[in-house]
Design a protein around this motif. Structure first.
Motif, PDB file in Angstrom:
ATOM      1  N   ALA A 206     -18.119  24.488  52.385  1.00  0.00           N
ATOM      2  CA  ALA A 206     -19.340  24.019  51.706  1.00  0.00           C
ATOM      3  C   ALA A 206     -19.345  24.496  50.252  1.00  0.00           C
ATOM      4  O   ALA A 206     -19.703  23.744  49.339  1.00  0.00           O
ATOM      5  CB  ALA A 206     -20.571  24.534  52.440  1.00  0.00           C
ATOM      6  N   ALA A 207     -18.901  25.739  50.025  1.00  0.00           N
ATOM      7  CA  ALA A 207     -18.884  26.292  48.659  1.00  0.00           C
ATOM      8  C   ALA A 207     -17.898  25.506  47.792  1.00  0.00           C
ATOM      9  O   ALA A 207     -18.152  25.238  46.617  1.00  0.00           O
ATOM     10  CB  ALA A 207     -18.505  27.766  48.690  1.00  0.00           C
ATOM     11  N   PHE A 208     -16.759  25.122  48.381  1.00  0.00           N
ATOM     12  CA  PHE A 208     -15.799  24.307  47.630  1.00  0.00           C
ATOM     13  C   PHE A 208     -16.459  22.997  47.202  1.00  0.00           C
ATOM     14  O   PHE A 208     -16.424  22.615  46.032  1.00  0.00           O
ATOM     15  CB  PHE A 208     -14.551  24.008  48.481  1.00  0.00           C
ATOM     16  N   TYR A 209     -17.109  22.329  48.162  1.00  0.00           N
ATOM     17  CA  TYR A 209     -17.718  21.034  47.845  1.00  0.00           C
ATOM     18  C   TYR A 209     -18.844  21.164  46.825  1.00  0.00           C
ATOM     19  O   TYR A 209     -19.038  20.317  45.968  1.00  0.00           O
ATOM     20  CB  TYR A 209     -18.210  20.335  49.121  1.00  0.00           C
ATOM     21  N   ALA A 210     -19.592  22.264  46.930  1.00  0.00           N
ATOM     22  CA  ALA A 210     -20.679  22.470  45.968  1.00  0.00           C
ATOM     23  C   ALA A 210     -20.099  22.612  44.563  1.00  0.00           C
ATOM     24  O   ALA A 210     -20.642  22.079  43.590  1.00  0.00           O
ATOM     25  CB  ALA A 210     -21.483  23.705  46.357  1.00  0.00           C
ATOM     26  N   GLY A 211     -18.954  23.307  44.462  1.00  0.00           N
ATOM     27  CA  GLY A 211     -18.286  23.441  43.161  1.00  0.00           C
ATOM     28  C   GLY A 211     -17.829  22.084  42.655  1.00  0.00           C
ATOM     29  O   GLY A 211     -18.025  21.732  41.483  1.00  0.00           O
ATOM     30  N   LEU A 212     -17.235  21.304  43.548  1.00  0.00           N
ATOM     31  CA  LEU A 212     -16.750  19.968  43.187  1.00  0.00           C
ATOM     32  C   LEU A 212     -17.886  19.088  42.661  1.00  0.00           C
ATOM     33  O   LEU A 212     -17.691  18.270  41.771  1.00  0.00           O
ATOM     34  CB  LEU A 212     -16.125  19.328  44.437  1.00  0.00           C
ATOM     35  N   ARG A 213     -19.100  19.310  43.216  1.00  0.00           N
ATOM     36  CA  ARG A 213     -20.259  18.523  42.767  1.00  0.00           C
ATOM     37  C   ARG A 213     -20.943  19.148  41.554  1.00  0.00           C
ATOM     38  O   ARG A 213     -22.033  18.758  41.172  1.00  0.00           O
ATOM     39  CB  ARG A 213     -21.292  18.374  43.903  1.00  0.00           C
ATOM     40  N   GLY A 214     -20.337  20.175  40.988  1.00  0.00           N
ATOM     41  CA  GLY A 214     -20.893  20.794  39.775  1.00  0.00           C
ATOM     42  C   GLY A 214     -22.162  21.581  40.045  1.00  0.00           C
ATOM     43  O   GLY A 214     -22.991  21.762  39.147  1.00  0.00           O
ATOM     44  N   MET A 215     -22.339  22.057  41.268  1.00  0.00           N
ATOM     45  CA  MET A 215     -23.574  22.783  41.602  1.00  0.00           C
ATOM     46  C   MET A 215     -23.385  24.283  41.362  1.00  0.00           C
ATOM     47  O   MET A 215     -22.322  24.837  41.673  1.00  0.00           O
ATOM     48  CB  MET A 215     -23.954  22.550  43.073  1.00  0.00           C
ATOM     49  N   LYS A 216     -24.410  24.907  40.811  1.00  0.00           N
ATOM     50  CA  LYS A 216     -24.387  26.357  40.628  1.00  0.00           C
ATOM     51  C   LYS A 216     -24.589  26.977  42.018  1.00  0.00           C
ATOM     52  O   LYS A 216     -25.628  26.756  42.653  1.00  0.00           O
ATOM     53  CB  LYS A 216     -25.507  26.759  39.676  1.00  0.00           C
ATOM     54  N   THR A 217     -23.567  27.725  42.460  1.00  0.00           N
ATOM     55  CA  THR A 217     -23.490  28.064  43.889  1.00  0.00           C
ATOM     56  C   THR A 217     -23.432  29.566  44.135  1.00  0.00           C
ATOM     57  O   THR A 217     -22.744  30.288  43.417  1.00  0.00           O
ATOM     58  CB  THR A 217     -22.191  27.429  44.482  1.00  0.00           C
ATOM     59  N   GLU A 218     -24.098  29.991  45.195  1.00  0.00           N
ATOM     60  CA  GLU A 218     -23.959  31.373  45.650  1.00  0.00           C
ATOM     61  C   GLU A 218     -23.640  31.369  47.151  1.00  0.00           C
ATOM     62  O   GLU A 218     -24.198  30.563  47.901  1.00  0.00           O
ATOM     63  CB  GLU A 218     -25.257  32.161  45.408  1.00  0.00           C
ATOM     64  N   ILE A 219     -22.730  32.259  47.557  1.00  0.00           N
ATOM     65  CA  ILE A 219     -22.460  32.453  48.992  1.00  0.00           C
ATOM     66  C   ILE A 219     -22.921  33.868  49.331  1.00  0.00           C
ATOM     67  O   ILE A 219     -22.569  34.821  48.628  1.00  0.00           O
ATOM     68  CB  ILE A 219     -20.948  32.415  49.353  1.00  0.00           C
ATOM     69  N   ILE A 220     -23.635  33.974  50.442  1.00  0.00           N
ATOM     70  CA  ILE A 220     -24.106  35.299  50.890  1.00  0.00           C
ATOM     71  C   ILE A 220     -23.623  35.516  52.320  1.00  0.00           C
ATOM     72  O   ILE A 220     -23.747  34.617  53.154  1.00  0.00           O
ATOM     73  CB  ILE A 220     -25.647  35.381  50.831  1.00  0.00           C
ATOM     74  N   ASP A 221     -23.052  36.684  52.589  1.00  0.00           N
ATOM     75  CA  ASP A 221     -22.649  36.972  53.975  1.00  0.00           C
ATOM     76  C   ASP A 221     -22.974  38.414  54.342  1.00  0.00           C
ATOM     77  O   ASP A 221     -22.815  39.337  53.537  1.00  0.00           O
ATOM     78  CB  ASP A 221     -21.155  36.712  54.200  1.00  0.00           C
ATOM     79  N   ALA A 222     -23.370  38.583  55.585  1.00  0.00           N
ATOM     80  CA  ALA A 222     -23.728  39.907  56.097  1.00  0.00           C
ATOM     81  C   ALA A 222     -22.505  40.809  56.247  1.00  0.00           C
ATOM     82  O   ALA A 222     -22.616  42.037  56.198  1.00  0.00           O
ATOM     83  CB  ALA A 222     -24.416  39.752  57.451  1.00  0.00           C
ATOM     84  N   LEU A 223     -21.337  40.192  56.442  1.00  0.00           N
ATOM     85  CA  LEU A 223     -20.118  40.988  56.628  1.00  0.00           C
ATOM     86  C   LEU A 223     -19.566  41.437  55.275  1.00  0.00           C
ATOM     87  O   LEU A 223     -19.840  40.803  54.255  1.00  0.00           O
ATOM     88  CB  LEU A 223     -19.054  40.155  57.359  1.00  0.00           C
ATOM     89  N   PRO A 224     -18.730  42.485  55.284  1.00  0.00           N
ATOM     90  CA  PRO A 224     -18.185  42.948  53.995  1.00  0.00           C
ATOM     91  C   PRO A 224     -17.077  42.047  53.457  1.00  0.00           C
ATOM     92  O   PRO A 224     -16.612  42.233  52.350  1.00  0.00           O
ATOM     93  CB  PRO A 224     -17.638  44.341  54.321  1.00  0.00           C
ATOM     94  N   GLN A 225     -16.626  41.067  54.267  1.00  0.00           N
ATOM     95  CA  GLN A 225     -15.575  40.169  53.769  1.00  0.00           C
ATOM     96  C   GLN A 225     -15.887  38.727  54.153  1.00  0.00           C
ATOM     97  O   GLN A 225     -16.651  38.476  55.087  1.00  0.00           O
ATOM     98  CB  GLN A 225     -14.191  40.583  54.291  1.00  0.00           C
ATOM     99  N   LEU A 226     -15.288  37.790  53.418  1.00  0.00           N
ATOM    100  CA  LEU A 226     -15.458  36.369  53.728  1.00  0.00           C
ATOM    101  C   LEU A 226     -14.580  35.983  54.918  1.00  0.00           C
ATOM    102  O   LEU A 226     -13.630  36.687  55.250  1.00  0.00           O
ATOM    103  CB  LEU A 226     -15.078  35.530  52.500  1.00  0.00           C
ATOM    104  N   GLY A 227     -14.869  34.852  55.529  1.00  0.00           N
ATOM    105  CA  GLY A 227     -14.004  34.344  56.608  1.00  0.00           C
ATOM    106  C   GLY A 227     -14.709  34.194  57.942  1.00  0.00           C
ATOM    107  O   GLY A 227     -14.184  33.569  58.853  1.00  0.00           O
ATOM    108  N   GLY A 228     -15.883  34.810  58.096  1.00  0.00           N
ATOM    109  CA  GLY A 228     -16.654  34.674  59.333  1.00  0.00           C
ATOM    110  C   GLY A 228     -15.870  35.123  60.549  1.00  0.00           C
ATOM    111  O   GLY A 228     -15.136  36.126  60.506  1.00  0.00           O
ATOM    112  N   GLN A 229     -15.988  34.354  61.628  1.00  0.00           N
ATOM    113  CA  GLN A 229     -15.318  34.728  62.885  1.00  0.00           C
ATOM    114  C   GLN A 229     -13.801  34.809  62.715  1.00  0.00           C
ATOM    115  O   GLN A 229     -13.135  35.604  63.372  1.00  0.00           O
ATOM    116  CB  GLN A 229     -15.649  33.710  63.984  1.00  0.00           C
ATOM    117  N   LEU A 230     -13.257  33.989  61.807  1.00  0.00           N
ATOM    118  CA  LEU A 230     -11.791  33.978  61.628  1.00  0.00           C
ATOM    119  C   LEU A 230     -11.257  35.338  61.229  1.00  0.00           C
ATOM    120  O   LEU A 230     -10.251  35.806  61.758  1.00  0.00           O
ATOM    121  CB  LEU A 230     -11.377  32.962  60.545  1.00  0.00           C
ATOM    122  N   THR A 231     -11.920  35.980  60.279  1.00  0.00           N
ATOM    123  CA  THR A 231     -11.428  37.277  59.805  1.00  0.00           C
ATOM    124  C   THR A 231     -11.964  38.429  60.644  1.00  0.00           C
ATOM    125  O   THR A 231     -11.262  39.412  60.855  1.00  0.00           O
ATOM    126  CB  THR A 231     -11.818  37.542  58.330  1.00  0.00           C
TER     127      THR A 231
END
Ligand SMILES: Cc1cc2nc3c(=O)[nH]c(=O)nc-3n(C[C@H](O)[C@H](O)[C@H](O)COP(=O)(O)OP(=O)(O)OC[C@H]3O[C@@H](n4cnc5c(N)ncnc54)[C@H](O)[C@@H]3O)c2cc1C
Length: 341
Positions: A18-43
């Motif tokens: 979603a963050a990639f697509y928001a960038g592609l659409r020129g949107m000023k974007t923030e991602i917030i996550d409770a974990l200390p690293q990105l990746g969600g369940q994968l990481t």
């Protein structure tokens, strides 16, 4: 305070795309996550497992997929706020809205006390903020990070080590199967007679060099700076045994919940957020995608989350700017992202 066009809550595979697509659409974007690293369940949950059902990848290691998604998402330089959980949301009225911008915006509070402003929200919170289920034993807490682990981030940590795995679900059994080739020895204990893990994996485990002890539990953990020894006991016969180990991997499952987001007035169906085919929730300006989003026929897969992320963000774009088209065009016809290598 910076006010974002879109704030993506949850930096798992869906949120990252979603963050990639928001960038592609020129949107000023923030991602917030409770974990200390990105990746969600994968990481956090299965970095060393192979995934076979992501389009374009016959086989991909979970942590490699996460890294590719992170690299792709960060090409447009979104703001990334990690290790902090979103709790409250308020809808605010802007008395002097910037030209062409909505008069309403959202204020989001985090557990650590920061406030974030945004015109739209994409909820990609998966199963909610998660934490490992802990062993009800003081010793385990004392040795956390000093030989007691709940997740495997790098398999190499267990190379030539004596390992005790505790648990009877898929994670415990899978780690037994994945680590026995590199570890010096593995003992796996489970407090019940039967495993919850996939039947096929349990069969493989019994055929592997892993020593299995059931129904056994941990009684005490000993060591100076790090774990050195453990006492386990048979919970039926009460027979005790001492094992010399370097690491204890506690795979007791995890608890996850969406916390205060439940109180935002969103339509919640069995812990999931109901969305339309545009990934809109019942609150205008709030979208949901990935594991948390539900509609008839929903499949909770990484593959579905990707499509939903694109739909959510492109529709959020038209919410902020009604003159914009939802269809983003083809990326192959566009300028490469600024961070493209
Ligand atoms: C062991 C295992 C194996 C799997 N194998 C496969 C597979 O082979 N193929 C497949 O398609 N799927 C697989 N899955 C499922 C897949 O991982 C999920 O479908 C996918 O991770 C969902 O992505 P997501 O981005 O929607 O949510 P998540 O990956 O859950 O990410 C959500 C993020 O939101 C964050 N978050 C939650 N609440 C808050 C909050 N209030 N504030 C801030 N941050 C918050 C969380 O910390 C998390 O990082 C597997 C899952 C497991 C556990």
């Amino acid at each position: 305070m910076d006010r974002y066009d879109v704030t993506i809550i949850g930096g798992g595979p869906t949120g990252l795309f979603a963050a990639f697509y928001a960038g592609l659409r020129g949107m000023k974007t923030e991602i917030i996550d409770a974990l200390p690293q990105l990746g969600g369940q994968l990481t956090a949950l299965y970095p060393e497992k192979y995934i076979y059902d992501v389009a374009g990848f016959p086989k991909v290691l979970s942590k490699d997929l996460a890294q590719n998604l992170i690299d792709q998402a960060l090409q447009y330089n979104p703001t990334v706020h990690l290790g902090d959980k979103i709790t409250d949301m308020r809808i605010q009225e802007d008395e002097n809205p910037a030209e062409g911008m909505p008069s309403k915006y959202f204020e989001l509070d985090t557990e650590d006390g920061s406030t974030h402003e945004t015109y739209s929200i994409v909820l990609t919170i998966g199963i909610g903020a998660f934490a490992p289920r802990k062993l009800n034993l003081e010793d385990a807490g004392k040795f956390e990070g000093k030989g007691v682990d709940y997740f495997v981030k790098e398999k190499s940590k267990f190379k030539n080590k004596r390992l005790l795995i505790v648990g009877g679900g898929d994670s415990a059994v899978d780690w037994g199967l994945h680590l026995h080739e590199i570890a010096d020895s593995i003992t796996l204990i489970h407090r019940r007679d039967r495993f919850r893990a996939h039947e096929d994996s349990v069969k493989q485990l019994f055929e592997s060099p892993v020593t299995i002890k059931i129904p056994y539990e941990v009684k005490a953990i000993y060591g100076n700076a790090t774990v050195e020894e453990v006492t386990i006991f048979n919970n039926k016969t009460k027979e005790e045994e001492k094992l010399e180990v370097d690491h204890i991997l506690l795979n007791l499952g995890f608890v996850a919940n969406i916390g205060k987001i439940k109180e935002w007035g969103l339509n919640i169906v069995k812990n999931d957020i109901e969305v339309t085919s545009k990934m809109e929730t019942n609150v205008p300006g709030i979208y949901a995608a990935g594991d948390i989003a539900t509609y008839p026929g929903k499949l909770k897969l990484i593959a579905t989350g990707f499509g939903e992320a694109a739909t959510a963000v492109n529709n959020a774009k038209t919410y902020i700017d009604p003159s914009a088209k939802a269809f983003p065009g083809h990326s192959s016809d566009m300028e490469p992202p600024p961070g493209s290598k």
